[in-house]
Scaffold this motif. Sequence first.
Motif, PDB file in Angstrom:
ATOM      1  N   MET A 131     -12.471 -13.123  -5.467  1.00  0.00           N
ATOM      2  CA  MET A 131     -12.458 -13.692  -4.065  1.00  0.00           C
ATOM      3  C   MET A 131     -10.890 -14.210  -3.959  1.00  0.00           C
ATOM      4  SD  MET A 131     -14.919 -15.754  -1.621  1.00  0.00           S
ATOM      5  CE  MET A 131     -14.369 -17.272  -2.342  1.00  0.00           C
ATOM      6  N   VAL A 132     -10.753 -15.436  -4.640  1.00  0.00           N
ATOM      7  CA  VAL A 132      -9.560 -16.005  -4.481  1.00  0.00           C
ATOM      8  C   VAL A 132      -8.451 -15.201  -4.739  1.00  0.00           C
ATOM      9  CG1 VAL A 132      -8.098 -17.998  -5.560  1.00  0.00           C
ATOM     10  CG2 VAL A 132     -10.430 -18.054  -5.515  1.00  0.00           C
ATOM     11  N   GLU A 133      -8.288 -14.287  -5.581  1.00  0.00           N
ATOM     12  CA  GLU A 133      -7.069 -13.295  -5.437  1.00  0.00           C
ATOM     13  C   GLU A 133      -7.036 -12.551  -4.519  1.00  0.00           C
ATOM     14  OE1 GLU A 133      -8.420 -13.978  -9.938  1.00  0.00           O
ATOM     15  OE2 GLU A 133      -9.409 -13.843  -8.124  1.00  0.00           O
ATOM     16  N   CYS A 134      -8.192 -11.993  -3.794  1.00  0.00           N
ATOM     17  CA  CYS A 134      -8.233 -11.135  -2.663  1.00  0.00           C
ATOM     18  C   CYS A 134      -7.962 -12.150  -1.388  1.00  0.00           C
ATOM     19  CB  CYS A 134      -9.706 -10.667  -2.419  1.00  0.00           C
ATOM     20  SG  CYS A 134      -9.926  -9.726  -0.871  1.00  0.00           S
ATOM     21  N   ARG A 135      -8.299 -13.147  -1.420  1.00  0.00           N
ATOM     22  CA  ARG A 135      -7.820 -14.101  -0.121  1.00  0.00           C
ATOM     23  C   ARG A 135      -6.444 -14.318  -0.214  1.00  0.00           C
ATOM     24  NH1 ARG A 135     -11.078 -19.343   0.515  1.00  0.00           N
ATOM     25  NH2 ARG A 135     -12.469 -17.724   1.291  1.00  0.00           N
ATOM     26  N   GLU A 136      -5.809 -14.634  -1.331  1.00  0.00           N
ATOM     27  CA  GLU A 136      -4.352 -14.937  -1.399  1.00  0.00           C
ATOM     28  C   GLU A 136      -3.549 -13.468  -1.074  1.00  0.00           C
ATOM     29  OE1 GLU A 136      -2.842 -17.756  -1.425  1.00  0.00           O
ATOM     30  OE2 GLU A 136      -4.575 -18.548  -1.272  1.00  0.00           O
ATOM     31  N   HIS A 137      -3.884 -12.453  -1.632  1.00  0.00           N
ATOM     32  CA  HIS A 137      -3.393 -11.125  -1.149  1.00  0.00           C
ATOM     33  C   HIS A 137      -3.159 -11.087   0.213  1.00  0.00           C
ATOM     34  CE1 HIS A 137      -2.644  -6.765  -0.911  1.00  0.00           C
ATOM     35  NE2 HIS A 137      -3.697  -6.892  -0.084  1.00  0.00           N
ATOM     36  N   ALA A 138      -4.426 -11.402   1.034  1.00  0.00           N
ATOM     37  CA  ALA A 138      -4.582 -11.101   2.512  1.00  0.00           C
ATOM     38  C   ALA A 138      -3.624 -12.339   3.095  1.00  0.00           C
ATOM     39  CB  ALA A 138      -5.978 -11.376   2.925  1.00  0.00           C
ATOM     40  N   LEU A 139      -3.513 -13.253   2.634  1.00  0.00           N
ATOM     41  CA  LEU A 139      -2.548 -14.261   3.222  1.00  0.00           C
ATOM     42  C   LEU A 139      -1.256 -13.908   3.016  1.00  0.00           C
ATOM     43  CD1 LEU A 139      -4.622 -17.331   2.400  1.00  0.00           C
ATOM     44  CD2 LEU A 139      -4.398 -16.598   4.649  1.00  0.00           C
ATOM     45  N   GLY A 145      -9.640  -7.179   9.281  1.00  0.00           N
ATOM     46  CA  GLY A 145     -10.924  -6.964   8.282  1.00  0.00           C
ATOM     47  C   GLY A 145     -11.100  -8.472   7.694  1.00  0.00           C
ATOM     48  N   VAL A 146     -12.197  -8.231   6.887  1.00  0.00           N
ATOM     49  CA  VAL A 146     -12.614  -9.825   6.145  1.00  0.00           C
ATOM     50  C   VAL A 146     -12.057  -9.479   4.708  1.00  0.00           C
ATOM     51  CG1 VAL A 146     -14.628 -10.768   5.223  1.00  0.00           C
ATOM     52  CG2 VAL A 146     -14.586  -9.927   7.401  1.00  0.00           C
ATOM     53  N   TRP A 147     -11.158 -10.498   4.398  1.00  0.00           N
ATOM     54  CA  TRP A 147     -10.573 -10.450   3.130  1.00  0.00           C
ATOM     55  C   TRP A 147     -10.897 -11.602   2.147  1.00  0.00           C
ATOM     56  CZ3 TRP A 147      -7.059  -6.707   0.864  1.00  0.00           C
ATOM     57  CH2 TRP A 147      -6.831  -5.496   1.629  1.00  0.00           C
ATOM     58  N   ALA A 149      -8.990 -13.811  12.081  1.00  0.00           N
ATOM     59  CA  ALA A 149      -8.606 -15.111  12.874  1.00  0.00           C
ATOM     60  C   ALA A 149      -8.547 -16.266  11.779  1.00  0.00           C
ATOM     61  CB  ALA A 149      -9.681 -15.346  13.725  1.00  0.00           C
ATOM     62  N   GLU A 150      -9.450 -16.398  10.809  1.00  0.00           N
ATOM     63  CA  GLU A 150      -9.439 -17.531   9.891  1.00  0.00           C
ATOM     64  C   GLU A 150      -8.329 -17.611   8.991  1.00  0.00           C
ATOM     65  OE1 GLU A 150     -14.297 -17.632   9.441  1.00  0.00           O
ATOM     66  OE2 GLU A 150     -13.344 -16.224   8.188  1.00  0.00           O
ATOM     67  N   ARG A 151      -7.959 -16.447   8.771  1.00  0.00           N
ATOM     68  CA  ARG A 151      -6.452 -16.271   7.930  1.00  0.00           C
ATOM     69  C   ARG A 151      -5.480 -16.739   8.804  1.00  0.00           C
ATOM     70  NH1 ARG A 151      -8.985 -11.372   6.599  1.00  0.00           N
ATOM     71  NH2 ARG A 151      -7.280 -10.159   7.756  1.00  0.00           N
ATOM     72  N   ARG A 152      -5.422 -16.492  10.054  1.00  0.00           N
ATOM     73  CA  ARG A 152      -4.381 -17.117  11.020  1.00  0.00           C
ATOM     74  C   ARG A 152      -4.331 -18.441  11.011  1.00  0.00           C
ATOM     75  NH1 ARG A 152      -5.595 -12.359  13.978  1.00  0.00           N
ATOM     76  NH2 ARG A 152      -7.136 -13.420  15.216  1.00  0.00           N
ATOM     77  N   VAL A 153      -5.511 -19.116  11.001  1.00  0.00           N
ATOM     78  CA  VAL A 153      -5.605 -20.475  10.797  1.00  0.00           C
ATOM     79  C   VAL A 153      -5.088 -21.313   9.818  1.00  0.00           C
ATOM     80  CG1 VAL A 153      -7.603 -22.443  11.001  1.00  0.00           C
ATOM     81  CG2 VAL A 153      -7.726 -20.547  12.634  1.00  0.00           C
ATOM     82  N   VAL A 154      -5.586 -20.423   8.660  1.00  0.00           N
ATOM     83  CA  VAL A 154      -4.919 -21.001   7.184  1.00  0.00           C
ATOM     84  C   VAL A 154      -3.555 -20.759   6.991  1.00  0.00           C
ATOM     85  CG1 VAL A 154      -5.053 -20.492   4.739  1.00  0.00           C
ATOM     86  CG2 VAL A 154      -7.163 -20.415   6.083  1.00  0.00           C
ATOM     87  N   LEU A 155      -3.048 -19.728   7.682  1.00  0.00           N
ATOM     88  CA  LEU A 155      -1.485 -19.696   7.623  1.00  0.00           C
ATOM     89  C   LEU A 155      -0.734 -20.555   8.427  1.00  0.00           C
ATOM     90  CD1 LEU A 155      -1.143 -15.769   7.345  1.00  0.00           C
ATOM     91  CD2 LEU A 155      -0.751 -17.428   5.638  1.00  0.00           C
ATOM     92  N   ALA A 156      -1.436 -20.997   9.646  1.00  0.00           N
ATOM     93  CA  ALA A 156      -0.748 -21.770  10.603  1.00  0.00           C
ATOM     94  C   ALA A 156      -0.761 -23.361   9.704  1.00  0.00           C
ATOM     95  CB  ALA A 156      -1.286 -21.894  11.687  1.00  0.00           C
ATOM     96  N   ARG A 157      -1.985 -23.614   9.216  1.00  0.00           N
ATOM     97  CA  ARG A 157      -2.092 -24.995   8.387  1.00  0.00           C
ATOM     98  C   ARG A 157      -1.008 -25.029   7.292  1.00  0.00           C
ATOM     99  NH1 ARG A 157      -8.632 -25.264   8.320  1.00  0.00           N
ATOM    100  NH2 ARG A 157      -8.855 -26.092  10.466  1.00  0.00           N
TER     101      ARG A 157
END
Length: 124
Positions: free
Chosen positions: A72-80, A87-89, A95-103
């Motif tokens: 899961m962590v590797e997948c999340r980092e790939h998507a970021l 999609g869900v990664w 939308a949640e990934r956009r928030v993480v990237l903005a932070r």
Amino acid sequence: MQQPSRQSLQVAAVPAQRGAARDRTDDAPWHTEAVCRRDEAGLFFAPSKEPTAARLSREEAAKRVCARCPVMVECREHALLQPEPYGVWGGLTAAERRVVLARRRRRDLELQKAAHATGIAAAG
């Protein structure tokens, strides 16, 4: 802008493994162990004109799959890092990934400002 078809997104979601299945080694790509490769790929991308309630339910189901995934962590980092726009990664929606990237951008900017201020204080 036209969204890619659901089928093309599913194919692109987790890169295909070439050759026979094998045990994961340190040099094996992370996605060979992804739980979503097995049979739930339809959960991870929205069909066109999906009603909000259906989307939320599907995303929660996808997140439950992600929660039990060993990569899961590797997948999340790939998507970021890509960044994946759909999609869900790694347990996060687009939308949640956009928030993480903005932070992350804000944090990096604050660190740069602090480093710059420390450099000026040390030089002065």
